[in-house]
Structure formats: structure tokens, C-alpha cells
Scaffold this motif. Structure first.
Motif, PDB file in Angstrom:
ATOM      1  N   PRO A  66       0.815  -1.228   0.000  1.00  7.10           N
ATOM      2  CA  PRO A  66       0.000   0.000   0.000  1.00  7.10           C
ATOM      3  C   PRO A  66       0.841   1.268   0.000  1.00  7.10           C
ATOM      4  O   PRO A  66       0.429   2.288  -0.560  1.00  7.10           O
ATOM      5  N   ILE A  67       2.035   1.219   0.602  1.00  6.08           N
ATOM      6  CA  ILE A  67       2.902   2.399   0.592  1.00  6.08           C
ATOM      7  C   ILE A  67       3.360   2.709  -0.820  1.00  6.08           C
ATOM      8  O   ILE A  67       3.338   3.865  -1.269  1.00  6.08           O
ATOM      9  N   ASP A 102       0.432   4.125  -2.854  1.00  4.86           N
ATOM     10  CA  ASP A 102       0.197   5.538  -2.548  1.00  4.86           C
ATOM     11  C   ASP A 102       1.258   6.423  -3.190  1.00  4.86           C
ATOM     12  O   ASP A 102       0.953   7.513  -3.701  1.00  4.86           O
ATOM     13  N   GLN A 117       0.563   6.734  -6.909  1.00  2.00           N
ATOM     14  CA  GLN A 117      -0.567   7.625  -7.171  1.00  2.00           C
ATOM     15  C   GLN A 117      -0.162   9.080  -6.983  1.00  2.00           C
ATOM     16  O   GLN A 117      -0.550   9.949  -7.772  1.00  2.00           O
ATOM     17  N   ALA A 118       0.635   9.361  -5.946  1.00  2.00           N
ATOM     18  CA  ALA A 118       1.083  10.729  -5.711  1.00  2.00           C
ATOM     19  C   ALA A 118       1.961  11.220  -6.855  1.00  2.00           C
ATOM     20  O   ALA A 118       1.818  12.358  -7.327  1.00  2.00           O
ATOM     21  N   GLU A 161     -11.062   9.472  -2.579  1.00  2.00           N
ATOM     22  CA  GLU A 161     -10.059  10.453  -2.168  1.00  2.00           C
ATOM     23  C   GLU A 161      -8.730  10.212  -2.876  1.00  2.00           C
ATOM     24  O   GLU A 161      -8.035  11.165  -3.256  1.00  2.00           O
ATOM     25  N   ALA A 162      -8.367   8.926  -3.058  1.00  2.00           N
ATOM     26  CA  ALA A 162      -7.097   8.601  -3.707  1.00  2.00           C
ATOM     27  C   ALA A 162      -7.085   8.983  -5.178  1.00  2.00           C
ATOM     28  O   ALA A 162      -6.023   9.018  -5.798  1.00  2.00           O
ATOM     29  N   ASN A 163      -8.254   9.260  -5.738  1.00  2.00           N
ATOM     30  CA  ASN A 163      -8.349   9.623  -7.159  1.00  2.00           C
ATOM     31  C   ASN A 163      -8.568  11.132  -7.328  1.00  2.00           C
ATOM     32  O   ASN A 163      -9.217  11.572  -8.271  1.00  2.00           O
TER      33      ASN A 163
END
Length: 296
Positions: free
Chosen positions: A71-72, A75, A78-79, A274-276
Motif C-alpha cells: 500500500p505504501i 500511494d 498515485q502521488a 479520495e485517492a483519485n
């Protein structure tokens, strides 16, 4: 510190459980994959994988490390993707969903303003339903949907529409000829229920289990989709609270829409994971607000 390519080798092997497939997927040699894993194990001070001539599987330490790293890394990717997208400007494809004719009008205004601002970004429209909008948002089939609030677990933009709440009842229902109804009336007549897999907060907003004074609401049958709900209402199987737009876009001789005089309005707006929160999504939300709420 591990290098990015080392993390990629470790996570890919933890997924593939095969040195050859890992090497092919990463366009490396099998020897390079093996060397990288041995180097990581030396740094950790313990084996990360059990290997035999027939089986490759993570050790307990390797399994836990993969579970914590995955998951790290997701993330981080995605960032980085959002940063790269912001640097390029708003381009690519945006997939937007809507639910019902009322939200379609909100969407059309938003699309018109968004495409005039960002002509290099293609907007693809998708019809969505209450029961499938969340799965489509989570699996990336759609980036954003104009939906009814509350929508827990997702980022929600400003409300684009706030409409009076009404009660849909069959034309021969005892409440059909009332000038208005109260939330307390829900205790005296069956109310069509929403599917249990919808968020509890949303179901309580639309079909509360108790009236404001605490009286239990009589539960009618479950309706899967708005068309099915209206059919159940027309059959006299129960009443159902709706927004005022339902009376405009779904007029039927066998259904009466009676205003509530004591219920909060139904609110609609943009919803997305939120991640999108990409530049595309955030610019579309801004255009939707400007187009529907009178901003310049």
C-alpha cells in the motif's frame, strides 16, 4: 534504504512466486532477480522467501513486509502520477457517472463548461445506479459520479442541487390527496427499503428506521433500482421518500408525489475516491460548481 527497483523486484516476486515470471515481467534476467533478493535478505538479516526446485513462497517475515510495503508503494505511485498529471495540465480521459435525469442535467452543464476550459481532456459519460456506483468508483470504471448525499467513504464536493423532499405513494394511497405529509407519517405506512449493501448512512437518510419522535418505521419490500422502487410504490406495496425532481422526470398516473413539510432537502453533488483526487477530477468538480451554482 532500498532502491525503487529492489522494492519492485521484491513485490513482484511476492506476487508471482516464480523467478522466471518475475524476470519476464520486469524485463530482467532470472539471475538478476535472484541476486537482488539475496542482497535484500542480507540487509534484512533473514530469508524473505523459501525456495525449492518446485516452490517459491514468502517466509513470515517476507509476507509481512510485502503486506506493509504494497500500500505504501501504491500511494507513492498515485502521488507521483497526480504530480505528473498536474505538470502536464488537464488532459487524457475523464469517466463521469450520473444517476437519474435530475443529475443528468447537472452533469450536462458541468461537461459543457469543463470541456470549454480543458478541450484536451475527453469526458466519457456513464449511467450509474445506486447499487453499482460505489464498486465502479473503487475499481476505476468511473472517476467521479454525481450522486445523492450522504455518500460516506468518499470525497464529496459542494452540493450542486438541494431539492425539497417528497413522498411517492400510489395514486389511491391514504396520503395521496394530502397537501403535505410529515416524517411521522412514515410510522403508519410501509416504506420501500433500499438494498442492505448500500451504506447505512445513506439508507437512514432516505428510508429512516425511526421517525424523529422515535416511532419505528414500517418496512416494506426492498427495491433494487429506482424504476423497481416506483413500480412497487405504484402497486401499493409501500411509500418512498424522493427529491422533488422525481415528480418532474417520473410523472405517472398511478403515483402521487406529496411534499414533506418537516423533512430536510435531498442534496446531490460530485463524489469520488479520495485517492483519485487528480487534476482532472478536481477541475471537473470546480466546473460543476461554477456551472450549477452561478459562479463566474
Amino acid at each position: 534504504m532500498w532502491e525503487r527497483h529492489e522494492i519492485e523486484v521484491f513485490l513482484t516476486l511476492a506476487e508471482e512466486l516464480h523467478f522466471g515470471r518475475t524476470a519476464t515481467r520486469l524485463r530482467l534476467t532470472t539471475g538478476r532477480v535472484s541476486q537482488t533478493v539475496k542482497k535484500l535478505e542480507h540487509r534484512i538479516g533473514a530469508p524473505l522467501f523459501e525456495r525449492t526446485s518446485r516452490v517459491v513462497r514468502p517466509t513470515p517475515i517476507g509476507r509481512r513486509l510485502a503486506e506493509e510495503l504494497a500500500p505504501i508503494v501504491a500511494d507513492l505511485e498515485q502521488a507521483l502520477g497526480r504530480a505528473a498529471e498536474a505538470g502536464r495540465g488537464v488532459t487524457g480521459v475523464l469517466r463521469v457517472g450520473f444517476m437519474g435525469a435530475g443529475t443528468e442535467q447537472l452533469l450536462l452543464k458541468a461537461v459543457g463548461l469543463f470541456t470549454s476550459r480543458h478541450p484536451d481532456c475527453e469526458v466519457r459519460i456513464h449511467a450509474a445506479q445506486m447499487v453499482n456506483s460505489r464498486p465502479h468508483l473503487l475499481d476505476g470504471s468511473i472517476d467521479l459520479v454525481v450522486a445523492g448525499y450522504p455518500y460516506p467513504g468518499m470525497a464529496c464536493g459542494p452540493a450542486l442541487l438541494s431539492e425539497p423532499r417528497m413522498l411517492a405513494v400510489s395514486a389511491d394511497h391514504p396520503l395521496a390527496r394530502r397537501e403535505s405529509v410529515s416524517l411521522e407519517d412514515l410510522a403508519d405506512h410501509p416504506v420501500i427499503q433500499l438494498p442492505a449493501d448500500l451504506a447505512e448512512e445513506f439508507r437512514q437518510d432516505r428510508t429512516p428506521s425511526r421517525t424523529p419522535s422515535g416511532r419505528p418505521v414500517r418496512q416494506g419490500p426492498v427495491g433494487h433500482g429506482f424504476a423497481e422502487i416506483l413500480t412497487l410504490v405504484a402497486m401499493g406495496r409501500g411509500a418512498y421518500p424522493v427529491g422533488e425532481n422525481a415528480s418532474r422526470y417520473h410523472p405517472r398516473p398511478d403515483i402521487a408525489y406529496v411534499p414533506f413539510h418537516d423533512a430536510p432537502p435531498v442534496r446531490w453533488g460530485p463524489v469520488w475516491p479520495e485517492a483519485n483526487s487528480t487534476a482532472r477530477v478536481l477541475e471537473f468538480v470546480r466546473a460543476a460548481v461554477d456551472a450549477n451554482c452561478g459562479s463566474a
